[in-house]
Design a protein around this motif. Sequence first.
Motif, short mmCIF file in Angstrom:
data_model
loop_
_atom_site.label_atom_id
_atom_site.label_comp_id
_atom_site.label_asym_id
_atom_site.label_seq_id
_atom_site.Cartn_x
_atom_site.Cartn_y
_atom_site.Cartn_z
N ILE A 19 2.53 -7.45 11.52
CA ILE A 19 3.07 -6.09 11.40
C ILE A 19 2.97 -5.61 9.96
N ASP A 20 3.34 -6.48 9.02
CA ASP A 20 3.30 -6.12 7.60
C ASP A 20 1.89 -5.85 7.11
N LEU A 21 0.92 -6.59 7.64
CA LEU A 21 -0.46 -6.45 7.19
C LEU A 21 -1.27 -5.44 8.01
N ARG A 22 -0.68 -4.89 9.04
CA ARG A 22 -1.37 -3.90 9.86
C ARG A 22 -0.60 -2.58 9.85
N ASP A 23 0.50 -2.53 10.57
CA ASP A 23 1.22 -1.27 10.76
C ASP A 23 1.84 -0.76 9.46
N LYS A 24 2.59 -1.60 8.79
CA LYS A 24 3.24 -1.16 7.55
C LYS A 24 2.21 -0.85 6.48
N ARG A 45 -0.75 0.37 6.83
CA ARG A 45 -1.31 1.71 7.11
C ARG A 45 -0.36 2.82 6.66
N VAL A 46 0.92 2.66 6.96
CA VAL A 46 1.90 3.69 6.58
C VAL A 46 2.03 3.77 5.06
N TYR A 47 2.16 2.62 4.41
CA TYR A 47 2.28 2.61 2.95
C TYR A 47 1.03 3.22 2.30
N ARG A 48 -0.14 2.90 2.83
CA ARG A 48 -1.39 3.46 2.29
C ARG A 48 -1.40 4.98 2.46
N ARG A 49 -1.05 5.45 3.65
CA ARG A 49 -1.06 6.89 3.91
C ARG A 49 -0.09 7.63 3.00
N ASP A 65 -0.54 -11.65 -0.58
CA ASP A 65 -1.54 -10.58 -0.62
C ASP A 65 -0.95 -9.44 -1.43
N TRP A 66 -1.52 -9.15 -2.59
CA TRP A 66 -1.08 -8.06 -3.44
C TRP A 66 -2.16 -6.99 -3.37
N PHE A 67 -1.80 -5.87 -2.80
CA PHE A 67 -2.75 -4.77 -2.63
C PHE A 67 -2.48 -3.68 -3.66
N ILE A 68 -3.55 -3.08 -4.13
CA ILE A 68 -3.44 -1.92 -5.02
C ILE A 68 -4.20 -0.78 -4.38
N LEU A 69 -3.68 0.41 -4.55
CA LEU A 69 -4.31 1.59 -3.97
C LEU A 69 -5.39 2.12 -4.90
N GLU A 70 -6.61 2.15 -4.40
CA GLU A 70 -7.74 2.68 -5.16
C GLU A 70 -8.50 3.66 -4.28
N GLU A 71 -8.54 4.90 -4.71
CA GLU A 71 -9.24 5.95 -3.98
C GLU A 71 -8.83 6.00 -2.51
N GLY A 72 -7.52 5.90 -2.27
CA GLY A 72 -6.98 6.04 -0.93
C GLY A 72 -7.08 4.80 -0.05
N TYR A 111 -6.49 0.37 0.19
CA TYR A 111 -5.93 -0.81 -0.43
C TYR A 111 -7.03 -1.85 -0.66
N VAL A 112 -7.02 -2.41 -1.85
CA VAL A 112 -7.88 -3.55 -2.17
C VAL A 112 -6.98 -4.65 -2.71
N LYS A 113 -7.38 -5.89 -2.49
CA LYS A 113 -6.57 -7.01 -2.97
C LYS A 113 -6.71 -7.14 -4.47
N LEU A 114 -5.57 -7.31 -5.12
CA LEU A 114 -5.53 -7.53 -6.56
C LEU A 114 -5.95 -8.97 -6.82
N LYS A 115 -6.87 -9.13 -7.73
CA LYS A 115 -7.35 -10.47 -8.07
C LYS A 115 -6.49 -11.07 -9.19
N ALA A 116 -6.32 -12.37 -9.13
CA ALA A 116 -5.60 -13.08 -10.18
C ALA A 116 -6.51 -13.24 -11.40
N ASP A 117 -5.90 -13.34 -12.57
CA ASP A 117 -6.69 -13.61 -13.77
C ASP A 117 -7.06 -15.09 -13.82
N ARG A 118 -7.70 -15.52 -14.89
CA ARG A 118 -8.17 -16.91 -14.97
C ARG A 118 -7.02 -17.93 -15.02
#
Length: 134
Positions: free
Chosen positions: A58-63, A65-69, A86-93, A95-102
């Motif tokens: 539910i968190d990775l599908r329904d929620k 979508r709502v948070y992105r919208r 899973d840390w998502f960032i909004l880019e151009e509408g 969500y993409v996963k935020l990558k960890a640094d080295r």
Amino acid sequence: MQASYNATLLLDTENSFQPDVTLCTPPRKGGRVWLNKAGYLCGSPEFVVEIASSTASIDLRDKLRVYRRLEVAEYLVWRTEDAEMDWFILEEGQYVKLKADRHGRQRSRIFPGLVLDVAAALAGDKKKVLAALR
């Protein structure tokens, strides 16, 4: 930055969630969240955290979508059963996963100084988690 824990969040006329953590900028500083007369958070926060076990789908599908919208800029889902985050960032509408640094750390783009040592968090190492924030 203001933090709320397990607060009811009225996102729009059709969606109200109770995220585990909500981080937002105060309205006087440009934030989009306010308290209504009943004491509920209303609007679209900058950062939401969900700790998910059986609710991960539910968190990775329904929620998600709502948070992105509603343009929640960052969304973190800690999947406890999978021992994953899973840390998502909004880019151009989208969500993409935020990558960890080295060093295995993820850094908020919205709240400077908010850093997460993912391995330490998953291992429950509070000392290392706090050290990453310094």
